[in-house]
Design an enzyme around this catalytic site. Structure first.
Site, PDB file in Angstrom:
ATOM      1  N   GLU B 137       0.830  -1.203   0.000  1.00 47.91           N
ATOM      2  CA  GLU B 137       0.000   0.000   0.000  1.00 47.91           C
ATOM      3  C   GLU B 137       0.864   1.252   0.000  1.00 47.91           C
ATOM      4  OE1 GLU B 137      -2.565   0.679   3.381  1.00 47.91           O
ATOM      5  OE2 GLU B 137      -2.996   2.714   2.693  1.00 47.91           O
ATOM      6  N   ASP B 206       9.618   5.540  15.141  1.00 48.19           N
ATOM      7  CA  ASP B 206       9.525   6.968  14.887  1.00 48.19           C
ATOM      8  C   ASP B 206       9.997   7.695  16.135  1.00 48.19           C
ATOM      9  OD1 ASP B 206       8.928   9.491  14.118  1.00 48.19           O
ATOM     10  OD2 ASP B 206       6.757   9.271  14.167  1.00 48.19           O
ATOM     11  N   ASP B 208      10.521  11.432  17.539  1.00 48.29           N
ATOM     12  CA  ASP B 208      10.117  12.776  17.177  1.00 48.29           C
ATOM     13  C   ASP B 208      10.581  13.752  18.247  1.00 48.29           C
ATOM     14  OD1 ASP B 208       8.920  14.996  16.225  1.00 48.29           O
ATOM     15  OD2 ASP B 208       7.061  13.981  15.687  1.00 48.29           O
TER      16      ASP B 208
END
Lengths: 504, 514
Positions: B137, B206, B208
């Site tokens: 996807e 991730d 951040d």
């Protein structure tokens, strides 16, 4: 005239054609002998039982499983659960060890075995049921594994043929310090260690209780349970998947299907569900964005905390917004008003940023956008206490969750004092509750304290039934009850809707 | 709509996805999400469009832009050749006014700089197109006049079709999701919706910068500087070594997220096939800091320290001295110093420190940290020194240990921004970070798409005469070293995939023999 019966078969050939007769003409299967108290439920039952047994055994097991589930919802510790379950297990599904020399060992084990497989049939139809069944069966297995006789347990485990690599003496010596540190053992303790792929013991990895080296987990003998339980779950999940596929082709007359359907229906989620009736509170006119500040004094601590954080920072992080929006939706704030509320609350933000980054999520929560399922289901359901309590703890900068659980005792005390709970004794008991991880008890205690007068009144008058004053397990129930209690004087407001089924 | 009842009732479908996926995206670019965009049937065939039709202006560099990728796809995509001329890029001049959000700039970027070939090999795990790539996807951000929309469930059979799509539609960014059991574009046509499910996906992390806001003093929010990037550097070191040594993963790609963080893609086959429960276990293993702002102490760990934490602490200790104490100076103000005091369990010592710091306001953090030991030595300690040491370790960890956005790692179907796309807010390219030289990486020197296009133009004006060896456009720019890192990474990954594939075949062969 001789009537010709076409279905009639030559009597000599009949026995060969009726497959049922042929299959079960003689008991070719062997009656299972249960050597161990514990069972991995690998072999399906083969013997015949009566319909009545079929139903009662299943119901008995179901009773045990739902009690087990309620234990986890009530946040009982493993010890408390074991204690609580002992009597229930004894009553509905006794299972004694070999050493007990009981006469009924085989019967007990057969019942355990058969009831497991009956429920497997009943609960394999949907993903949701399968997951719950597997979780509860795992809990039950773990419970029994723990109180099993040590020697019998070792024999049982040996019989399972799990593939474990033992850690050699050299490697053990080399890694001794690290092994000890990882598993929290004293240096002197000599232990046997197993080496397995870490994927097989996810729960030990999750809690950092094993040493990991190059993808292998070093599991001490003591933690064998995790391995066995993980294997149990894995096999059960696979078997359930297979059962689900076989279910439509089940070769069965219509005697079992109704029982199975009935069983799975009575296993409905006991999680505090939220119904539309809860949003409608008599006497509370349509809530507008501007009235949230006033209403917030009726909010449970988790929502008050979010509200105060929102007012202090003019911002809330994602999960905080989610939890709060859902709650607001639950008390009857419309989508339009909810958007207004958030827009006004994020006062430091440009309109453009709000439109771009926040509005969609609010609409999604209300089911205004998103996939078919989301829209048809009108968004998500407001979170129950159980949901809020079982979510991962908030990280830095986040303020969602249940403050009774996420705050440390000092900060909790000061938060409670800020919302008007001054009573020293109460604060102390709350602290004790929290220490025992009874967060919902603490929350209910605070509720009872701040609504003492009103609750006494409705109890004296008898205007509220006992169910209306049952333990609160949903933030929206908290709000509703609080609001109604504080507005007792206003007309006929004091009666809770008859359709209030929130706590079931 | 009776036909859709079954197709939407699967648990992994829309009801659960948008929460985790769309709502948790980086807030800076994630915006309006359209679940069912009408761009579904984008006609792939007609790639050439207005800008590419200026054949008069075709220059030689452009024609051979992508020439060397031909041979490899020849078998599967024979139509490539006929369309080749149309891919030639017109010379593109950067005016002062153009910006990186300009579609022409982005088109030039996709045409000349984005390394589609390696990108394809990275996700495909082979040079021959497979379902690993075709059923993957892509969630593409589409720019519409009033707002951006996210088109989920896009897929592309080959790198070339993805490239064409990017050149035609110039998406400001695209995200990568999981590989599904069938082509994501066909998900609505399946007879049983439950057969459409994610089957593999890199384990992603991730990190951040805004999760560090309560301890960094130099910047806040979306801003970063060299000082606070040190937090990300520390995080990469700790997570990388744990993934390699503890979990045995080898193919870990670190990528700068374009603004203020970093992503990791663990691409080992074993990692890709992990179910969500395993992902959760892995993420929790690495997660340490728990509790919101009101939870008090964020680090609560048992002793002895788990070897992973022991190792992490050793890595982080030196950073604590430089990055935290000197550069960040987190306890300079009285208010902040109070937080430090609260983390010290010993009441006597706490009182002594309070007294000392009250008398000398704005004492730097390094001195305050040293005060803890010196006062403890001088007798202001009522508990054991072991307890103090452990408390100090906890403080070091609270201020240095990686703060992962763990939800990203826990689900197979979480979307994550693709490497090498341009960050829509900064214009910087999301380049890979060399894990062996993490310390040297400077996010502020990462080239923006404007820089790169200028570099191509400048290069031409210098060296266009000696055209004996044809070069890729990216080789003329400062993107080159980053693509080199990526190329080496992909080569390593492909090699291992190939070896394991051969091994599997041999095993299968043995099984067949009798």
């Amino acid at each position: 005239m001789i009537r010709h019966d076409y279905s009639r078969v030559d009597p000599k050939r009949r026995a060969n054609i009726d497959h049922k007769k042929r299959q079960f003409a003689n008991a070719e299967f062997q009656l299972q002998n249960y050597d161990h108290r514990l069972n991995f439920y690998q072999l399906p039952p083969t013997a015949e039982i009566t319909l009545e047994q079929f139903e009662t055994w299943a119901i008995n097991r179901l009773k045990v499983l739902s009690e087990l589930e309620s234990c986890s919802f009530r946040n009982r510790s493993p010890e408390e659960t074991a204690e609580y379950m002992a009597s229930i297990l004894n009553k509905h599904l006794p299972l004694r060890s070999n050493s007990s020399r009981s006469q009924n060992l085989q019967e007990e084990r057969q019942k355990d075995h058969y009831s497991h497989f009956i429920l497997r049939l009943a609960f394999s139809s949907t993903e949701d049921l399968r997951r719950r069944f597997s979780r509860l069966e795992t809990m039950l297995f773990r419970l029994r594994y723990k109180d099993d006789d040590f020697k019998e347990r070792q024999e049982f485990v040996k019989g399972l043929n799990l593939e474990w690599e033992e850690v050699g003496e050299d490697e053990k010596r080399e890694l001794r310090d690290q092994l000890a540190a990882a598993s929290g053992l004293k240096k002197g303790d000599e232990q046997e260690w197993f080496k397995v792929d870490w994927e097989r013991v996810p729960e030990l990895v999750e809690q950092r209780r094993v040493l990991l080296k190059r993808g292998k987990a070093y599991v001490p003998q003591r933690e064998q349970m995790s391995l066995v339980v993980a294997d149990f779950t894995k096999r059960l999940d696979e078997a359930l998947e297979l059962t689900a596929r076989a279910l439509p082709r089940l070769d069965e007359d219509d005697r079992l299907a109704p029982i199975l359907a009935h069983l799975s229906q009575s296993f409905n989620a006991p999680e505090a569900a939220y119904s539309d009736a809860d949003a409608a509170i008599d006497g509370l006119s349509a809530i507008r964005a501007g009235s949230i500040d006033t209403l917030s004094k009726h909010f449970p601590l988790c929502m008050q905390n979010l509200h105060m954080n929102l007012r202090a920072n003019s911002h809330l992080k994602h999960y905080g917004r989610l939890q709060y929006s859902l709650f607001l939706k639950g008390i009857g704030l419309s989508l339009e008003e909810c958007i207004v509320f958030w827009r006004q609350s994020f006062k430091l933000m440009t309109d453009d940023k709000f439109q771009k980054e926040y509005k969609y999520n609010i609409r999604h929560v209300y089911g205004d956008v998103g996939g078919d399922t989301n829209r048809r289901g009108r968004g998500y359901t407001p979170y129950s206490c159980q949901k809020i309590l079982t979510e991962p703890l908030p990280g830095p900068g986040q303020s969602h969750g249940c403050p009774y659980r996420t705050f440390n005792p000092e900060n909790l005390s000061s938060l409670l004092q800020r919302v008007g709970v001054q009573d020293r004794d109460l604060l102390k008991t709350v602290k004790e509750d929290v220490h025992k991880q009874r967060y919902h008890v603490a929350c209910n205690r605070v509720f009872e304290y701040s609504h003492k007068k009103e609750m006494k009144k409705v109890k004296d008058e008898g205007s509220w039934s006992a169910a209306d004053l049952d333990t609160i397990v949903h933030p929206n129930t908290y709000f509703k009850r609080s609001w109604l209690l504080k507005h007792l004087g206003n007309g006929d407001v004091g009666v809770v809707n008859a359709g209030d089924k929130m706590e079931e | 709509m009776p036909h859709s009842i079954t197709s939407e009732s699967t648990p992994m479908d829309d009801s659960s996805n948008p929460v985790s996926q769309t709502m948790k995206q980086e807030p800076d670019t994630q915006d309006i999400v359209k679940q069912e965009p009408d761009t579904q049937d984008i006609a792939m065939g007609d790639a050439p469009n207005a800008t590419e039709d200026n054949k008069e202006e075709v220059n030689l560099e452009g024609i051979f832009d992508d020439g060397d990728s031909d041979g490899e796809f020849a078998s599967s995509a024979p139509q490539v050749k006929s369309e080749e001329p149309s891919q030639s890029a017109p010379t593109f001049k950067i005016g002062d006014k153009s910006s990186f959000s300009d579609p022409d700039i982005m088109r030039a970027f996709y045409q000349r700089l984005f390394p589609f070939r390696y990108f394809f090999q990275w996700l495909n795990h082979s040079v021959v197109p497979t379902t690993d790539f075709a059923n993957r996807e892509f969630a593409v951000t589409i720019k519409t006049p009033d707002r951006d929309a996210l088109a989920r469930y896009q897929s592309f059979p080959t790198a070339d079709l993805l490239r064409k799509f990017c050149i035609k539609d110039v998406p400001p960014r695209f995200d990568i999701g999981p590989v599904y059991s069938t082509n994501p574009r066909d998900r609505k046509t399946l007879r049983k919706a439950s057969t459409f499910r994610p089957i593999s996906r890199e384990v992603v992390f991730d990190i951040d910068m805004n999760d560090y806001d309560d301890i960094r003093t130099c910047c806040t929010g979306a801003n970063i500087c060299g000082k606070c990037w040190a937090f990300i550097t520390m995080a990469i070191k700790v997570v990388d070594v744990a993934l390699r040594e503890d979990f045995g993963f080898k193919h870990i790609l670190w990528v700068y997220s374009g603004r203020r963080g970093a992503h990791a893609w663990v691409c080992d086959k074993r990692a890709r096939e992990m179910e969500d429960s395993k992902r959760r276990a892995l993420a929790s293993y690495l997660e340490l800091l728990k509790g919101g702002d009101q939870g008090g102490k964020k680090v609560n760990i048992k002793r002895p320290l788990h070897p992973h934490l022991e190792r992490s602490l050793n890595i982080l200790k030196e950073h604590f001295q430089t990055t935290i104490l000197t550069e960040q100076d987190p306890w300079a103000s009285d208010e902040k110093a109070e937080h430090l005091l609260n983390l010290i369990p010993d009441p006597t010592l706490r009182a002594a420190l309070q007294k000392k710091w009250d008398s000398s306001p704005s004492r730097p953090s390094a001195s305050k940290w040293a005060d803890i030991d010196s006062l403890a030595k001088s007798g202001a300690l009522s508990k054991t020194s072991k307890e103090l040491l452990e408390a100090k370790q906890d403080i070091v960890l609270e201020y240095t240990y990686p703060r992962l956005d763990a939800d990203v790692s826990k689900k197979m179907n979480h979307l994550l921004k693709s490497p090498f796309v341009v960050h829509p807010a900064t214009g910087r390219v999301c380049v890979p970070i060399d894990h062996l030289n993490v310390d040297d990486f400077d996010p502020l020197s990462v080239p923006t798409v404007m820089d790169l296009l200028k570099e191509i133009d400048d290069w031409k004006s210098e060296d266009s005469e000696n055209g004996d060896k044809k070069m890729q456009d990216w080789e003329k720019t400062s993107l080159k070293p980053y693509i080199e890192i990526f190329r080496i990474f992909v080569t390593g990954l492909l090699k291992e995939e190939k070896e394991s594939g051969i091994k599997r075949e041999r095993e299968d062969g043995d099984a067949m023999e009798f």
